[in-house]
Design a protein around this motif. Structure first.
Motif, short mmCIF file in Angstrom:
data_model
loop_
_atom_site.label_atom_id
_atom_site.label_comp_id
_atom_site.label_asym_id
_atom_site.label_seq_id
_atom_site.Cartn_x
_atom_site.Cartn_y
_atom_site.Cartn_z
N LEU A 167 0.81 -1.21 0.00
CA LEU A 167 0.00 0.00 0.00
C LEU A 167 0.84 1.26 0.00
O LEU A 167 0.29 2.37 0.02
N LEU A 168 2.16 1.13 -0.02
CA LEU A 168 3.02 2.31 -0.13
C LEU A 168 2.99 2.86 -1.55
O LEU A 168 2.88 2.11 -2.52
N VAL A 169 3.10 4.18 -1.67
CA VAL A 169 3.05 4.83 -2.98
C VAL A 169 4.14 5.88 -3.06
O VAL A 169 4.75 6.26 -2.05
N ARG A 170 4.40 6.33 -4.26
CA ARG A 170 5.37 7.42 -4.46
C ARG A 170 4.85 8.67 -3.76
O ARG A 170 3.67 9.00 -3.83
N ALA A 184 11.68 0.76 -1.60
CA ALA A 184 11.70 1.26 -2.97
C ALA A 184 12.73 2.38 -3.06
O ALA A 184 13.30 2.81 -2.05
N LYS A 185 12.97 2.82 -4.26
CA LYS A 185 13.91 3.93 -4.46
C LYS A 185 13.39 5.16 -3.73
O LYS A 185 12.23 5.55 -3.90
N ILE A 226 15.63 7.53 10.22
CA ILE A 226 15.53 8.72 9.37
C ILE A 226 14.23 8.64 8.58
O ILE A 226 13.62 7.57 8.46
N TYR A 227 13.83 9.78 8.06
CA TYR A 227 12.62 9.86 7.23
C TYR A 227 13.04 10.02 5.77
O TYR A 227 13.92 10.82 5.45
N CYS A 228 12.38 9.26 4.90
CA CYS A 228 12.67 9.30 3.47
C CYS A 228 11.37 9.42 2.68
O CYS A 228 10.31 8.98 3.14
N VAL A 229 11.49 10.00 1.50
CA VAL A 229 10.36 10.16 0.60
C VAL A 229 10.52 9.18 -0.55
O VAL A 229 11.56 9.17 -1.23
N LEU A 230 9.52 8.34 -0.77
CA LEU A 230 9.58 7.35 -1.83
C LEU A 230 9.44 8.02 -3.19
O LEU A 230 8.61 8.92 -3.37
N GLU A 231 10.24 7.57 -4.15
CA GLU A 231 10.18 8.09 -5.51
C GLU A 231 9.49 7.14 -6.47
O GLU A 231 9.35 7.45 -7.65
#
Length: 759
Positions: A167-170, A184-185, A226-231
């Protein structure tokens, strides 16, 4: 550094992005994926394809049959041979129909996963219009990792929740914990663009601290997330692989048996043998026995009789009938499934209170439902995949409801307690014998007691002791049960233990013989890039907790006992393995490729609300717990641990760790409380720690008769601890290690998944 963490996507917005990406991916794959190529056509009719129902050999046989019948029609003079032209047309029609059906079936097979994904996408769209996501709809943030359902802490609607990877998305802002594979990247969320880090799919986030191996006990700061933003959307990668490999799935045993019986036996062997025998007999009959048994037309002997002999062995209508039969069988399963969904059940089958088995439920499927699902399956539009994977074939071979555990054994997904190990002196009248020992100096040999537990087949969590005389050891088991409820099965310890598991996952990657594996699972492929191939075969797993509440309940405790204690702090400690460490030598003596848990312990400091006493309950790997203990509890008194006793503990631990999960437990009464600040850091113990343990151990361990008994003998609780009154809380590294080094060994519990039969 991050000054402002973004709120993340809204649940509805993320759901719409997921649906949009799935639709876009399906359109792209349909546009660039031809259904018929030369290679695909050759494979569909190849006799090496186990899933084929009509191969080149069968086509050649049907064509030869048509040619022979047509030749008989051309050269025959009798009137009744004129009807053979109708048989030629009929066989030609069946042949063209079979080939056409084969090509149509192949096209439906290649489109099945795409059509099924479209059906699910439409279902998701309908759900998004009526569903309202709330924080309680997501799994607990401290849920242990699983290879089947992978959860990722993600910011949704401004709150941190556990979202399944699918259910994760960019655009999602995810929290990466130490030792976790990247879903994911993505790129790290930083205020300064120069500090932004990019991560690739399946990479492991491992912020290793720049520290040399510890030579003395030291305080270790927890590794930060850490916090990351999915691409990119992680599910899209899996969807592409699934669609591309949907037609390359392993062949079911039913299909293999069908291929062996109809293709190999009847066609490839039966037809040539039948033709060879028939022609040999007819040649002898035509040339040598025509006068004695009468003449016969050569058209009947060499044209019509071979056709009549081989026609029953030819797959003329078998492909269509096989598909219809499978479609009807799967339709029956689907009809029963959707009928059962409408039934109302009052009991939860996963509740431990369900002692008696559920009554047998009889279900009936209606003809209209069977017809509807059968036609949908046949046309490739059913609610379940039919050609790429068949539930009918799968359920036809299932004998037990199972899952895979760490050793690859099919078993029930809930690991249950199997054995309880503890030490005893084997004395019956303990009080009299203790007085006698003090007077005469008599020593008694230590005995190993192992109580077996059986999994109740009527409930997924209920246990029972095999030996009815287990109640004779209640005094031995009570401290163990209390430690389970206050440490292992305490919801207040979940968050701290979850962070400690992530820290251990990174620490274990430093060692050559260790690897970050959560929940005692086998190493995933994502960690192999960091290790050599030879090193991966001898890796250590990180031990985590399984539910042992039922063990405490069987001993006699209830859930309300936790309300009598207040948790003060949590202590976590670990140590690395040296090249010539004692644990490695022990492991090498068993199996060179065996995985053992990374040495660690977790402890809870709790205060008794009624009497105000302080206690420390510890659990962890057998090596560290054994090294931390100076005596063991025999049910009435604490007995000093000898070298032989430690060897018994370690032998049992390493032997049972080969095939199951083993956790050791320890205890120590505290003369002063533990500072809550201890929960903010971890204790790192050097690899060569025998001399350090000897330095901090006391010569005469405390007797565990309770503060009440100590007060009777010493007039006060303070005098029971060496007449030293110190009310300052324990907060220094040396004091914490000193408390850890003088514990009482309670026992060990082994857990193993049990198979559940389908009756």
């Amino acid at each position: 550094m991050v000054s402002d963490i973004p709120p993340g996507l809204a649940s509805t917005q993320a759901f719409n992005v997921l649906i949009e990406d799935i639709k876009k991916t399906l359109d792209e794959m349909e546009a660039c994926r031809p259904y018929f190529t030369k290679q695909k056509l050759l494979w569909e009719f190849s006799w090496h394809n186990f899933q084929t129902m009509l191969d080149f050999f069968g086509c050649i046989v049907i064509i030869l049959q048509i040619i022979l019948i047509f030749l008989a029609f051309e050269y025959a003079d009798a009137v009744w041979y004129e009807s053979l032209i109708a048989e030629v047309v009929f066989l030609l029609f069946l042949f063209i129909g079979n080939v056409t059906f084969k090509l149509w079936d192949s096209k439906i097979k290649h489109k099945e996963i795409i059509e099924r994904t479209k059906f699910i996408t439409k279902y998701l769209e309908d759900c998004s219009k009526i569903s309202k996501w709330d924080e309680k709809n997501y799994p607990n943030l401290c849920s242990p990792l699983s290879p089947s359902i992978v959860l990722q802490p993600t910011l949704r609607d401004g709150k941190l929740v556990n979202v399944p990877w699918a259910l994760l998305v960019r655009g999602d802002c995810v929290q990466l914990r130490p030792g976790q594979p990247i879903p994911a990247k993505c790129r790290s969320y930083q205020d300064n663009e120069e500090d932004v880090k990019n991560f690739e799919y399946n990479e492991v986030y491992s912020p290793f601290p720049d520290k040399n191996p510890a030579v003395d006990i030291r305080q270790c700061e927890p590794l930060q997330h850490i916090y990351c933003v999915l691409e990119e959307t992680p599910y899209i990668r899996n969807l592409k692989v699934f669609v591309q490999k949907s037609c390359k799935r392993p062949t079911s045993s039913v299909e293999k048996e069908r291929y062996l019986l109809f293709i190999m036996t009847m066609e490839h062997f039966g037809i040539p043998i039948a033709v060879a025998i028939l022609y040999a007999v007819n040649l002898v009959r035509y040339f040598y026995f025509s006068k004695s048994i009468g003449t016969c037309s050569w058209i009947d002997l060499f044209l019509m009789q071979p056709v009549a002999a081989t026609l029953p062995l030819t797959p003329i209508v078998f492909p269509i009938l096989w598909r219809l039969m499978n479609a009807a069988g799967l339709a029956w399963i689907l009809a029963l499934f959707y009928t059962a969904r409408k039934q109302q059940f009052t009991d939860d089958p996963f509740e431990a209170a369900a002692v008696s088995p559920h009554p047998h439920l009889t279900l009936f499927a209606k003809y209209e439902a069977l017809k509807k699902y059968c036609m949908r399956n046949f046309r490739g539009r059913g609610p379940s995949p039919f050609r790429t994977q068949n539930l009918l074939h799968t359920f036809g071979r299932v004998t037990a409801l199972c899952c895979l555990d760490k050793k690859g054994i099919l078993s029930w997904p809930n690991p249950t307690a199997e054995k309880i190990f503890f030490l005893t002196t084997g004395r019956h009248d303990r009080e009299n014998e203790r007085k006698k020992r003090h007077k005469q100096g008599t020593e008694y040999g230590t005995q190993v007691e192992v109580l077996d537990l059986t999994h109740d087949i009527t409930s997924p969590f209920r246990l029972q002791f095999d030996d009815q005389s287990w109640k004779n050891y209640v005094s031995n088991l009570k401290p163990l049960g209390l430690g389970i409820l206050l440490n292992t099965c305490n919801s207040e310890t979940q968050e701290h233990y979850s962070h400690f598991s992530s820290h251990i996952a990174c620490e274990s990657m430093k060692d050559k013989y260790s690897v970050p594996v959560i929940n005692r699972r086998c190493a995933s492929q994502c960690f192999k890039r960091h290790l050599n191939t030879d090193d991966v075969t001898r890796m250590l797993s990180v031990c985590t907790r399984w539910c042992l509440c039922e063990v405490a309940f069987q001993i006699g405790f209830s859930r309300e006992v936790k309300a009598s204690y207040a948790m003060e702090s949590q202590i976590s400690a670990f140590r690395h393995l040296a090249q010539n460490n004692r644990e490695q030598n022990i492991q090498a003596s068993y199996l060179p490729k065996t995985k053992f848990p990374f040495p660690h312990v977790v402890a809870v400091s709790a205060k008794e609300n009624y009497r105000g006493d302080h206690h420390m309950f510890t659990q962890g790997t057998g090596e560290m717990v054994a090294d931390s203990c100076v005596d063991f509890w025999d049910g009435a008194d604490s007995i000093p641990l000898t070298h032989a006793d430690r060897k018994k503990i370690l032998d049992f631990y390493h032997r049972t760790s080969l095939t199951s999960y083993c956790t050791a437990f320890g205890y120590r009464p505290l003369d002063r409380p533990m500072s809550p600040k201890i929960s903010e850091w971890y204790l790192e113990i050097p690899t060569d720690c025998e001399a350090i343990y000897r330095k901090y151990r006391t010569n005469s361990p405390l007797s565990w008769d309770g503060p009440g008994k100590l007060a009777e003998e010493n007039q006060s609780n303070d005098s029971a601890f060496g007449n030293i009154v110190d009310i300052r809380p324990i907060e220094s590294v040396s004091d914490v290690f000193g408390a850890q080094s003088n514990q009482t060994f309670l026992g060990m519990v082994t857990m193993f998944p049990k198979a559940e039969s389908l009756d």
